[in-house]
Design a protein around this motif. Sequence first.
Motif, PDB file in Angstrom:
ATOM      1  N   MET A 184      16.819 -10.611  -2.475  1.00  0.00           N
ATOM      2  CA  MET A 184      17.048 -12.055  -2.614  1.00  0.00           C
ATOM      3  C   MET A 184      18.547 -12.338  -2.617  1.00  0.00           C
ATOM      4  N   SER A 185      18.985 -13.323  -1.863  1.00  0.00           N
ATOM      5  CA  SER A 185      20.404 -13.632  -1.762  1.00  0.00           C
ATOM      6  C   SER A 185      20.906 -14.291  -3.042  1.00  0.00           C
ATOM      7  N   LEU A 186      22.119 -13.899  -3.452  1.00  0.00           N
ATOM      8  CA  LEU A 186      22.751 -14.487  -4.633  1.00  0.00           C
ATOM      9  C   LEU A 186      23.430 -15.817  -4.307  1.00  0.00           C
ATOM     10  N   ILE A 187      23.528 -16.140  -3.008  1.00  0.00           N
ATOM     11  CA  ILE A 187      24.208 -17.353  -2.574  1.00  0.00           C
ATOM     12  C   ILE A 187      23.205 -18.487  -2.436  1.00  0.00           C
ATOM     13  N   SER A 188      23.437 -19.579  -3.149  1.00  0.00           N
ATOM     14  CA  SER A 188      22.543 -20.735  -3.114  1.00  0.00           C
ATOM     15  C   SER A 188      23.358 -21.997  -2.841  1.00  0.00           C
ATOM     16  N   LYS A 189      22.647 -23.079  -2.566  1.00  0.00           N
ATOM     17  CA  LYS A 189      23.335 -24.339  -2.329  1.00  0.00           C
ATOM     18  C   LYS A 189      24.138 -24.795  -3.550  1.00  0.00           C
ATOM     19  N   PRO A 190      23.578 -24.751  -4.779  1.00  0.00           N
ATOM     20  CA  PRO A 190      24.379 -25.159  -5.944  1.00  0.00           C
ATOM     21  C   PRO A 190      25.657 -24.336  -6.096  1.00  0.00           C
ATOM     22  N   LEU A 191      25.567 -23.024  -5.818  1.00  0.00           N
ATOM     23  CA  LEU A 191      26.762 -22.183  -5.923  1.00  0.00           C
ATOM     24  C   LEU A 191      27.818 -22.607  -4.900  1.00  0.00           C
ATOM     25  N   LEU A 192      27.388 -22.867  -3.665  1.00  0.00           N
ATOM     26  CA  LEU A 192      28.347 -23.286  -2.643  1.00  0.00           C
ATOM     27  C   LEU A 192      28.929 -24.659  -2.957  1.00  0.00           C
ATOM     28  N   PHE A 193      28.135 -25.555  -3.537  1.00  0.00           N
ATOM     29  CA  PHE A 193      28.675 -26.851  -3.938  1.00  0.00           C
ATOM     30  C   PHE A 193      29.774 -26.666  -4.983  1.00  0.00           C
ATOM     31  N   GLU A 194      29.572 -25.722  -5.910  1.00  0.00           N
ATOM     32  CA  GLU A 194      30.614 -25.404  -6.881  1.00  0.00           C
ATOM     33  C   GLU A 194      31.844 -24.831  -6.188  1.00  0.00           C
ATOM     34  N   HIS A 195      31.598 -24.015  -5.159  1.00  0.00           N
ATOM     35  CA  HIS A 195      32.692 -23.408  -4.403  1.00  0.00           C
ATOM     36  C   HIS A 195      33.505 -24.481  -3.670  1.00  0.00           C
ATOM     37  N   PHE A 196      32.822 -25.441  -3.020  1.00  0.00           N
ATOM     38  CA  PHE A 196      33.517 -26.510  -2.308  1.00  0.00           C
ATOM     39  C   PHE A 196      34.347 -27.362  -3.264  1.00  0.00           C
ATOM     40  N   ALA A 197      33.895 -27.454  -4.526  1.00  0.00           N
ATOM     41  CA  ALA A 197      34.622 -28.234  -5.531  1.00  0.00           C
ATOM     42  C   ALA A 197      35.740 -27.429  -6.182  1.00  0.00           C
ATOM     43  N   GLY A 198      35.877 -26.142  -5.791  1.00  0.00           N
ATOM     44  CA  GLY A 198      36.957 -25.313  -6.329  1.00  0.00           C
ATOM     45  C   GLY A 198      36.678 -24.759  -7.705  1.00  0.00           C
ATOM     46  N   ARG A 199      35.402 -24.558  -8.049  1.00  0.00           N
ATOM     47  CA  ARG A 199      35.063 -24.111  -9.398  1.00  0.00           C
ATOM     48  C   ARG A 199      34.381 -22.744  -9.424  1.00  0.00           C
ATOM     49  N   SER A 215      34.460 -18.437  -9.351  1.00  0.00           N
ATOM     50  CA  SER A 215      35.305 -17.345  -9.824  1.00  0.00           C
ATOM     51  C   SER A 215      35.728 -16.450  -8.664  1.00  0.00           C
ATOM     52  N   VAL A 216      36.622 -15.516  -8.957  1.00  0.00           N
ATOM     53  CA  VAL A 216      37.076 -14.574  -7.936  1.00  0.00           C
ATOM     54  C   VAL A 216      35.908 -13.741  -7.423  1.00  0.00           C
ATOM     55  N   LEU A 217      35.037 -13.286  -8.323  1.00  0.00           N
ATOM     56  CA  LEU A 217      33.879 -12.492  -7.922  1.00  0.00           C
ATOM     57  C   LEU A 217      32.932 -13.302  -7.048  1.00  0.00           C
ATOM     58  N   GLN A 218      32.695 -14.569  -7.420  1.00  0.00           N
ATOM     59  CA  GLN A 218      31.806 -15.420  -6.620  1.00  0.00           C
ATOM     60  C   GLN A 218      32.402 -15.670  -5.237  1.00  0.00           C
ATOM     61  N   LYS A 219      33.705 -15.863  -5.154  1.00  0.00           N
ATOM     62  CA  LYS A 219      34.350 -16.055  -3.858  1.00  0.00           C
ATOM     63  C   LYS A 219      34.185 -14.820  -2.989  1.00  0.00           C
ATOM     64  N   LYS A 220      34.289 -13.638  -3.596  1.00  0.00           N
ATOM     65  CA  LYS A 220      34.116 -12.395  -2.847  1.00  0.00           C
ATOM     66  C   LYS A 220      32.699 -12.288  -2.305  1.00  0.00           C
ATOM     67  N   LEU A 221      31.706 -12.658  -3.130  1.00  0.00           N
ATOM     68  CA  LEU A 221      30.305 -12.617  -2.692  1.00  0.00           C
ATOM     69  C   LEU A 221      30.085 -13.576  -1.511  1.00  0.00           C
ATOM     70  N   ILE A 222      30.708 -14.748  -1.579  1.00  0.00           N
ATOM     71  CA  ILE A 222      30.557 -15.726  -0.500  1.00  0.00           C
ATOM     72  C   ILE A 222      31.198 -15.209   0.785  1.00  0.00           C
ATOM     73  N   GLU A 223      32.365 -14.567   0.675  1.00  0.00           N
ATOM     74  CA  GLU A 223      33.037 -14.001   1.851  1.00  0.00           C
ATOM     75  C   GLU A 223      32.150 -12.959   2.528  1.00  0.00           C
ATOM     76  N   GLU A 224      31.530 -12.080   1.746  1.00  0.00           N
ATOM     77  CA  GLU A 224      30.643 -11.054   2.309  1.00  0.00           C
ATOM     78  C   GLU A 224      29.395 -11.676   2.916  1.00  0.00           C
ATOM     79  N   TRP A 225      28.871 -12.712   2.279  1.00  0.00           N
ATOM     80  CA  TRP A 225      27.685 -13.425   2.788  1.00  0.00           C
ATOM     81  C   TRP A 225      27.979 -14.080   4.125  1.00  0.00           C
ATOM     82  N   LEU A 226      29.209 -14.563   4.325  1.00  0.00           N
ATOM     83  CA  LEU A 226      29.585 -15.246   5.559  1.00  0.00           C
ATOM     84  C   LEU A 226      29.783 -14.306   6.733  1.00  0.00           C
ATOM     85  N   LEU A 227      29.742 -13.013   6.519  1.00  0.00           N
ATOM     86  CA  LEU A 227      29.865 -12.066   7.629  1.00  0.00           C
ATOM     87  C   LEU A 227      28.651 -12.112   8.546  1.00  0.00           C
ATOM     88  N   THR A 228      27.540 -12.684   8.067  1.00  0.00           N
ATOM     89  CA  THR A 228      26.324 -12.845   8.872  1.00  0.00           C
ATOM     90  C   THR A 228      26.352 -14.200   9.567  1.00  0.00           C
TER      91      THR A 228
END
Length: 330
Positions: free
Chosen positions: A1-16, A18-31
Amino acid sequence: MSLISKPLLFEHFAGRTSVLQKKLIEEWLLTAANQDLFYAWLAEWEMTFPVYDPRMEEPLARFNQYMQQPQKVHSIPAAFEDKKTFTGYRYLAAAVFLALITFAGFINRDQIRYQRYSTGFGKMKEITLSDGSRVTLNANAVLRVPRWTFGVSDRNVFLEGEAEFAIKHLPDHQLFQVHTMDNSLITVLGTEFTVHAREQLTNVVLNKGKVRLSSAAAEKPRTMQPGERATIVKSGEIKVEMLSEKELAAEMAWKEHRFVFDNTPLSAVARKIREVFGVEVHIPDKGLALRTATGSFPAESAEELLTNMSVMYGFEIVKTKKQFLINPIP
């Protein structure tokens, strides 16, 4: 199951995030599939939480004008005489400058606005668009399709290279329009056609239906009939000619990995190889460069094409790391 969800990305777009969450999003975007979802959620977030006024042309023009004017040199304020204080202001200025660059890039975010389809040298790709239209991209070609307006408010696509289109007619008769590198516009009225849009010129070959062809320099659009080829030269002039069945078949030979030449100078063959395979072919002998080739040659690589032609047209091939060198056979 993917750890990346819409609520998490909405938090990311708002700049909120963490460093670990940003890293997870970067790896998720490789697909690639995740990238489409990312842009869709970004568009949804922007409409829900608008954070900027998109009408930035006037402020950016004033900023550019200010940057181009000679600036007066002022003495350093007393507060900056302290090294630590000066360093802090320097980092702050660098951060503001970086933010301005990032913001300007965000405004022009073509990667978000367009779905991009491309092919490498020597490759082809078949695409089915969301409206049911089919596109076959030839080698070294790029097709850009608006992510959210295509099929909704319009059907505009942007082509660099060569492609065959089979356009699906919609119940509301929405037009399909192809924009090329030289600012020509092909308006489709329900049809099948091929577009060759390279730096030298733009060609349109119509198989079925009808298209209207516009050029920035032409006085009025030209409407094509099946079996015709229209050529737009660098001056913008549109020339239309009727093709024979044999000539029409030759125009479509690339879909079968065949190259058809008709009294074509070997110098032009070399340009075609560079265009399709990304390989340089050097012909030092001027007489050999002017020698013409006629025939149909199957090939899926530059070396295969040159080898197939070498015996018939009397040249030998020397392969180096960066190019092919062809010389007359002594």
